[in-house]
Design a protein around this motif. Sequence first.
Motif, PDB file in Angstrom:
ATOM      1  N   GLY A  42       0.576  -0.988  -0.183  1.00  0.00           N
ATOM      2  CA  GLY A  42      -0.090  -0.051  -0.429  1.00  0.00           C
ATOM      3  C   GLY A  42       0.692   0.710   0.401  1.00  0.00           C
ATOM      4  N   VAL A  43       0.500   2.451  -0.537  1.00  0.00           N
ATOM      5  CA  VAL A  43       1.729   3.533  -0.585  1.00  0.00           C
ATOM      6  C   VAL A  43       0.335   4.976  -0.837  1.00  0.00           C
ATOM      7  CG1 VAL A  43       3.258   2.715  -1.559  1.00  0.00           C
ATOM      8  CG2 VAL A  43       1.314   2.683  -3.523  1.00  0.00           C
ATOM      9  N   ILE A  44       0.567   5.702  -1.040  1.00  0.00           N
ATOM     10  CA  ILE A  44       0.015   7.150  -1.428  1.00  0.00           C
ATOM     11  C   ILE A  44       0.031   6.899  -2.798  1.00  0.00           C
ATOM     12  CG2 ILE A  44      -0.540   9.468  -0.835  1.00  0.00           C
ATOM     13  CD1 ILE A  44      -1.092   7.664   1.675  1.00  0.00           C
ATOM     14  N   SER A  45      -0.982   7.970  -3.658  1.00  0.00           N
ATOM     15  CA  SER A  45      -0.934   7.778  -5.140  1.00  0.00           C
ATOM     16  C   SER A  45       0.028   9.040  -5.045  1.00  0.00           C
ATOM     17  CB  SER A  45      -2.669   8.619  -5.583  1.00  0.00           C
ATOM     18  OG  SER A  45      -3.217   9.225  -4.828  1.00  0.00           O
ATOM     19  N   GLY A  46       0.368   9.133  -6.226  1.00  0.00           N
ATOM     20  CA  GLY A  46       1.415  10.460  -6.584  1.00  0.00           C
ATOM     21  C   GLY A  46       2.663  10.004  -6.934  1.00  0.00           C
ATOM     22  N   ALA A  47       3.834  11.456  -6.380  1.00  0.00           N
ATOM     23  CA  ALA A  47       5.127  10.428  -6.750  1.00  0.00           C
ATOM     24  C   ALA A  47       5.521   9.446  -6.091  1.00  0.00           C
ATOM     25  CB  ALA A  47       5.382  12.219  -6.339  1.00  0.00           C
ATOM     26  N   GLU A  48       5.135   9.370  -4.968  1.00  0.00           N
ATOM     27  CA  GLU A  48       5.218   8.481  -3.922  1.00  0.00           C
ATOM     28  C   GLU A  48       5.331   7.192  -4.590  1.00  0.00           C
ATOM     29  OE1 GLU A  48       4.954   8.000   1.016  1.00  0.00           O
ATOM     30  OE2 GLU A  48       4.672   9.926   0.253  1.00  0.00           O
ATOM     31  N   GLU A  49       3.837   7.295  -5.334  1.00  0.00           N
ATOM     32  CA  GLU A  49       3.805   5.955  -5.378  1.00  0.00           C
ATOM     33  C   GLU A  49       4.620   4.980  -7.125  1.00  0.00           C
ATOM     34  OE1 GLU A  49      -0.125   3.725  -8.149  1.00  0.00           O
ATOM     35  OE2 GLU A  49      -0.386   6.101  -7.615  1.00  0.00           O
ATOM     36  N   GLN A  50       4.743   6.935  -7.845  1.00  0.00           N
ATOM     37  CA  GLN A  50       5.541   6.205  -8.681  1.00  0.00           C
ATOM     38  C   GLN A  50       7.280   5.869  -8.455  1.00  0.00           C
ATOM     39  OE1 GLN A  50       4.760  10.737 -10.563  1.00  0.00           O
ATOM     40  NE2 GLN A  50       5.737   9.175 -12.346  1.00  0.00           N
ATOM     41  N   VAL A  51       7.286   6.248  -7.237  1.00  0.00           N
ATOM     42  CA  VAL A  51       8.677   6.064  -5.943  1.00  0.00           C
ATOM     43  C   VAL A  51       9.013   4.111  -5.910  1.00  0.00           C
ATOM     44  CG1 VAL A  51      10.415   5.603  -4.464  1.00  0.00           C
ATOM     45  CG2 VAL A  51       9.642   8.453  -5.571  1.00  0.00           C
ATOM     46  N   ALA A  52       7.670   3.707  -5.387  1.00  0.00           N
ATOM     47  CA  ALA A  52       7.451   2.561  -5.542  1.00  0.00           C
ATOM     48  C   ALA A  52       7.244   2.184  -6.206  1.00  0.00           C
ATOM     49  CB  ALA A  52       6.341   2.214  -4.597  1.00  0.00           C
ATOM     50  N   GLU A  53       6.963   2.413  -7.752  1.00  0.00           N
ATOM     51  CA  GLU A  53       7.404   1.614  -8.809  1.00  0.00           C
ATOM     52  C   GLU A  53       8.121   0.943  -9.309  1.00  0.00           C
ATOM     53  OE1 GLU A  53       4.582   4.189 -11.685  1.00  0.00           O
ATOM     54  OE2 GLU A  53       2.968   3.525 -10.565  1.00  0.00           O
ATOM     55  N   VAL A  54       9.306   1.968  -9.114  1.00  0.00           N
ATOM     56  CA  VAL A  54      10.599   1.652  -9.065  1.00  0.00           C
ATOM     57  C   VAL A  54      11.009   0.360  -8.507  1.00  0.00           C
ATOM     58  CG1 VAL A  54      13.143   2.442  -9.725  1.00  0.00           C
ATOM     59  CG2 VAL A  54      11.159   3.793 -10.166  1.00  0.00           C
ATOM     60  N   ALA A  55      10.535   0.254  -6.646  1.00  0.00           N
ATOM     61  CA  ALA A  55      11.443  -0.011  -6.403  1.00  0.00           C
ATOM     62  C   ALA A  55      10.468  -1.823  -6.787  1.00  0.00           C
ATOM     63  CB  ALA A  55      10.643  -0.440  -4.703  1.00  0.00           C
ATOM     64  N   VAL A  56       9.167  -1.839  -7.262  1.00  0.00           N
ATOM     65  CA  VAL A  56       8.307  -2.937  -7.815  1.00  0.00           C
ATOM     66  C   VAL A  56       9.568  -3.741  -8.826  1.00  0.00           C
ATOM     67  CG1 VAL A  56       6.573  -4.371  -8.800  1.00  0.00           C
ATOM     68  CG2 VAL A  56       6.375  -2.147  -6.567  1.00  0.00           C
ATOM     69  N   LYS A  57      10.224  -2.735  -9.781  1.00  0.00           N
ATOM     70  CA  LYS A  57      10.842  -3.060 -11.116  1.00  0.00           C
ATOM     71  C   LYS A  57      12.090  -3.864 -10.298  1.00  0.00           C
ATOM     72  CE  LYS A  57      12.837  -1.358 -15.088  1.00  0.00           C
ATOM     73  NZ  LYS A  57      12.663  -0.449 -15.827  1.00  0.00           N
TER      74      LYS A  57
END
Length: 275
Positions: A42-57
């Motif tokens: 679970g993350v907050i939508s927006g830039a934090e979500e984009q950072v988390a997308e890199v972690a997922v990758k």
Amino acid sequence: MKLGFKSLTAASVLALALAGCGEQAKDSAEQAAAPAKPLRLGVISGAEEQVAEVAVKVAKEKYNLDVELVAFSDYVTPNVALSDGSLDINAFQHQPYLDKQIKDRGYELVAVGKTFVYPIAAYSKVIKSLDELEDGAKVAVPNDPTNLGRTLLLLEQKGLIEVDPKVGLAATPLNITANPKELKIIELEAPQLPRSLDDVTFAVINTTYASQIDLLPGRDSLFVEDKDSPYTNLIVARKDNQDDERIQTFVKAYQSDEVYEAALELFQGGVVKGW
């Protein structure tokens, strides 16, 4: 040749046992073949979500770990979802906020890793420096307990108010002991703060929400929280799953150079590495 009743019974039992073993073997094979469920973050939508997308990758490419992102628009629901098992982990809060949630709601949650400090900052459409701040100015602040106290202490650090030192981070406007400019403190839900800029002299906004309207602490703020702030965001799990190897693996993926570089770019340098 006739078989006795006992012989028939034994043969039947053996056949049933062999059939059962076959079914168990089939079930085991099917379970082994079934793909593992992705880790739900679970993350907050927006830039934090984009950072988390890199972690997922990174988690997938380096560790072959599948992670599913679930985005939220508020600071309350991610802990509700983690506590009830809808999520495996979340990444959006710092320790003081987590402690307050555990105390108030009885959550069995625990920090398993650190991410970044996302500094809070003051933004204005009316003034360009505190030298222009007039008496009686309206100031919008976040109303969630931890960020409210955090903001008031920041206002104190800037010499705008004084707060009862006994309350510290738990400060509310009721704990303001001096307010020489008679500032009018307006408490709002964090997502509403960017919209409040049309109606107040300045608002103190978390980087997560400020970035959604293209405001950056290092570029656009009147003043910003110190970069040595102790409010490092966390990766949080439940006590009953904190030792899950997948979670420990994801923490390693998040605490990677790729994620740090992505965060620096997305937040224009407005993050501090927390590990």
